[in-house]
Design a protein around this motif. Structure first.
Motif, PDB file in Angstrom:
ATOM      1  N   GLY A  15      35.583  21.751  32.985  1.00  0.00           N
ATOM      2  CA  GLY A  15      35.129  23.033  32.424  1.00  0.00           C
ATOM      3  C   GLY A  15      36.130  23.614  31.449  1.00  0.00           C
ATOM      4  O   GLY A  15      35.753  24.135  30.391  1.00  0.00           O
ATOM      5  N   ARG A  16      37.415  23.542  31.792  1.00  0.00           N
ATOM      6  CA  ARG A  16      38.454  24.044  30.880  1.00  0.00           C
ATOM      7  C   ARG A  16      38.457  23.251  29.576  1.00  0.00           C
ATOM      8  O   ARG A  16      38.608  23.799  28.498  1.00  0.00           O
ATOM      9  CB  ARG A  16      39.829  23.996  31.534  1.00  0.00           C
ATOM     10  CG  ARG A  16      40.092  25.148  32.488  1.00  0.00           C
ATOM     11  CD  ARG A  16      41.558  25.240  32.882  1.00  0.00           C
ATOM     12  NE  ARG A  16      42.061  24.063  33.586  1.00  0.00           N
ATOM     13  CZ  ARG A  16      41.914  23.825  34.878  1.00  0.00           C
ATOM     14  NH1 ARG A  16      41.275  24.696  35.632  1.00  0.00           N
ATOM     15  NH2 ARG A  16      42.406  22.743  35.439  1.00  0.00           N
ATOM     16  N   ALA A  17      38.269  21.958  29.687  1.00  0.00           N
ATOM     17  CA  ALA A  17      38.236  21.120  28.479  1.00  0.00           C
ATOM     18  C   ALA A  17      37.055  21.504  27.600  1.00  0.00           C
ATOM     19  O   ALA A  17      37.184  21.560  26.372  1.00  0.00           O
ATOM     20  CB  ALA A  17      38.155  19.642  28.868  1.00  0.00           C
ATOM     21  N   LEU A  18      35.922  21.803  28.204  1.00  0.00           N
ATOM     22  CA  LEU A  18      34.729  22.163  27.440  1.00  0.00           C
ATOM     23  C   LEU A  18      34.744  23.597  26.939  1.00  0.00           C
ATOM     24  O   LEU A  18      33.898  23.979  26.138  1.00  0.00           O
ATOM     25  CB  LEU A  18      33.475  21.945  28.300  1.00  0.00           C
ATOM     26  CG  LEU A  18      33.132  20.508  28.642  1.00  0.00           C
ATOM     27  CD1 LEU A  18      31.904  20.472  29.542  1.00  0.00           C
ATOM     28  CD2 LEU A  18      32.915  19.675  27.397  1.00  0.00           C
ATOM     29  N   ALA A  19      35.713  24.381  27.394  1.00  0.00           N
ATOM     30  CA  ALA A  19      35.769  25.793  27.008  1.00  0.00           C
ATOM     31  C   ALA A  19      36.149  26.000  25.553  1.00  0.00           C
ATOM     32  O   ALA A  19      35.979  27.088  25.021  1.00  0.00           O
ATOM     33  CB  ALA A  19      36.748  26.544  27.916  1.00  0.00           C
ATOM     34  N   ASP A  20      36.643  24.970  24.893  1.00  0.00           N
ATOM     35  CA  ASP A  20      37.057  25.095  23.500  1.00  0.00           C
ATOM     36  C   ASP A  20      36.100  24.304  22.605  1.00  0.00           C
ATOM     37  O   ASP A  20      35.869  23.119  22.859  1.00  0.00           O
ATOM     38  CB  ASP A  20      38.482  24.560  23.325  1.00  0.00           C
ATOM     39  CG  ASP A  20      38.984  24.779  21.922  1.00  0.00           C
ATOM     40  OD1 ASP A  20      39.636  25.809  21.686  1.00  0.00           O
ATOM     41  OD2 ASP A  20      38.697  23.923  21.056  1.00  0.00           O
ATOM     42  N   VAL A  26      35.356  17.005  19.759  1.00  0.00           N
ATOM     43  CA  VAL A  26      36.094  15.744  19.939  1.00  0.00           C
ATOM     44  C   VAL A  26      35.364  14.868  20.955  1.00  0.00           C
ATOM     45  O   VAL A  26      35.147  13.673  20.721  1.00  0.00           O
ATOM     46  CB  VAL A  26      37.549  15.998  20.380  1.00  0.00           C
ATOM     47  CG1 VAL A  26      38.218  14.705  20.826  1.00  0.00           C
ATOM     48  CG2 VAL A  26      38.349  16.663  19.275  1.00  0.00           C
ATOM     49  N   LEU A  27      34.977  15.443  22.078  1.00  0.00           N
ATOM     50  CA  LEU A  27      34.287  14.664  23.110  1.00  0.00           C
ATOM     51  C   LEU A  27      32.964  14.110  22.600  1.00  0.00           C
ATOM     52  O   LEU A  27      32.626  12.952  22.858  1.00  0.00           O
ATOM     53  CB  LEU A  27      34.065  15.516  24.361  1.00  0.00           C
ATOM     54  CG  LEU A  27      35.313  15.834  25.168  1.00  0.00           C
ATOM     55  CD1 LEU A  27      35.005  16.874  26.240  1.00  0.00           C
ATOM     56  CD2 LEU A  27      35.903  14.574  25.781  1.00  0.00           C
ATOM     57  N   VAL A  28      32.226  14.920  21.858  1.00  0.00           N
ATOM     58  CA  VAL A  28      30.948  14.455  21.310  1.00  0.00           C
ATOM     59  C   VAL A  28      31.190  13.327  20.307  1.00  0.00           C
ATOM     60  O   VAL A  28      30.465  12.331  20.301  1.00  0.00           O
ATOM     61  CB  VAL A  28      30.159  15.622  20.686  1.00  0.00           C
ATOM     62  CG1 VAL A  28      28.980  15.121  19.869  1.00  0.00           C
ATOM     63  CG2 VAL A  28      29.679  16.569  21.782  1.00  0.00           C
ATOM     64  N   ALA A  29      32.221  13.458  19.489  1.00  0.00           N
ATOM     65  CA  ALA A  29      32.548  12.395  18.526  1.00  0.00           C
ATOM     66  C   ALA A  29      32.943  11.114  19.253  1.00  0.00           C
ATOM     67  O   ALA A  29      32.498  10.018  18.880  1.00  0.00           O
ATOM     68  CB  ALA A  29      33.667  12.849  17.594  1.00  0.00           C
ATOM     69  N   ASN A  53      47.085  18.570  19.616  1.00  0.00           N
ATOM     70  CA  ASN A  53      47.149  19.483  20.762  1.00  0.00           C
ATOM     71  C   ASN A  53      45.888  19.374  21.623  1.00  0.00           C
ATOM     72  O   ASN A  53      45.959  19.379  22.852  1.00  0.00           O
ATOM     73  CB  ASN A  53      47.338  20.920  20.288  1.00  0.00           C
ATOM     74  CG  ASN A  53      48.696  21.142  19.681  1.00  0.00           C
ATOM     75  OD1 ASN A  53      49.661  20.479  20.023  1.00  0.00           O
ATOM     76  ND2 ASN A  53      48.788  22.068  18.747  1.00  0.00           N
ATOM     77  N   HIS A  54      44.751  19.264  20.973  1.00  0.00           N
ATOM     78  CA  HIS A  54      43.494  19.159  21.722  1.00  0.00           C
ATOM     79  C   HIS A  54      43.381  17.809  22.428  1.00  0.00           C
ATOM     80  O   HIS A  54      42.898  17.737  23.556  1.00  0.00           O
ATOM     81  CB  HIS A  54      42.300  19.400  20.794  1.00  0.00           C
ATOM     82  CG  HIS A  54      42.177  20.824  20.376  1.00  0.00           C
ATOM     83  ND1 HIS A  54      41.793  21.824  21.242  1.00  0.00           N
ATOM     84  CD2 HIS A  54      42.404  21.429  19.187  1.00  0.00           C
ATOM     85  CE1 HIS A  54      41.778  22.980  20.608  1.00  0.00           C
ATOM     86  NE2 HIS A  54      42.150  22.765  19.353  1.00  0.00           N
TER      87      HIS A  54
END
Length: 112
Positions: A15-20, A26-29, A53-54
Motif C-alpha cells: 500500500g505504501r508503495a502504491l501511495a505514490d 513504475v510498477l505498471v511499466a 529514489n522510487h
C-alpha cells in the motif's frame, strides 16, 4: 482471511508503495516488461535521480528486483504474480470509480 502479522505488514508495504503516483507508474511499466533505469526515466519523464529514489523504495518493499546485466542494471517485478495483481487491482479500482450508486456522492463529496 489474512491474519498473520507478516502478511499484514507485507500488504501495508504494498500500500505504501502504491501511495505514490510515480511508483505506480513504475510498477505498471515494469508489468509490461523489465527495463533499465535510463529507459524508465525517459518513459516517465522524470530525472534518473528521482527515479532512483522510487526504485529504492520499491526494492525495499520487495516489489521489484535489480538484475545485473553486464555493467548495467535492469529492473523487473519481483514476482510475475505482481503483474496479475496489478491488473486485478486496476480493474477493481476502475470499476469502483465508475460505480455511481452512492446516492450522497455529490452532497457529501465522498465519491469522485
Amino acid at each position: 482471511m489474512l491474519t498473520t502479522a507478516t502478511g499484514i505488514e507485507v500488504l501495508a508495504r504494498f500500500g505504501r508503495a502504491l501511495a505514490d503516483p510515480i511508483r505506480c507508474r513504475v510498477l505498471v511499466a515494469l508489468r509490461e516488461a523489465p527495463a533499465h533505469p535510463a529507459d524508465l526515466a525517459e518513459l516517465l519523464g522524470i530525472s534518473r535521480t528521482r527515479l532512483s529514489n522510487h526504485l529504492a523504495c520499491l526494492r525495499d518493499c520487495g516489489l521489484v528486483v535489480a538484475v545485473p546485466v553486464g555493467r548495467r542494471t535492469r529492473y523487473e517485478l519481483a514476482d510475475p504474480r505482481l503483474g496479475h495483481a496489478l491488473d486485478d487491482l486496476l480493474a477493481a479500482v476502475v470499476a469502483v470509480a465508475t460505480d455511481r450508486t452512492c446516492i450522497d456522492a455529490e452532497d457529501q463529496g465522498c465519491c469522485p
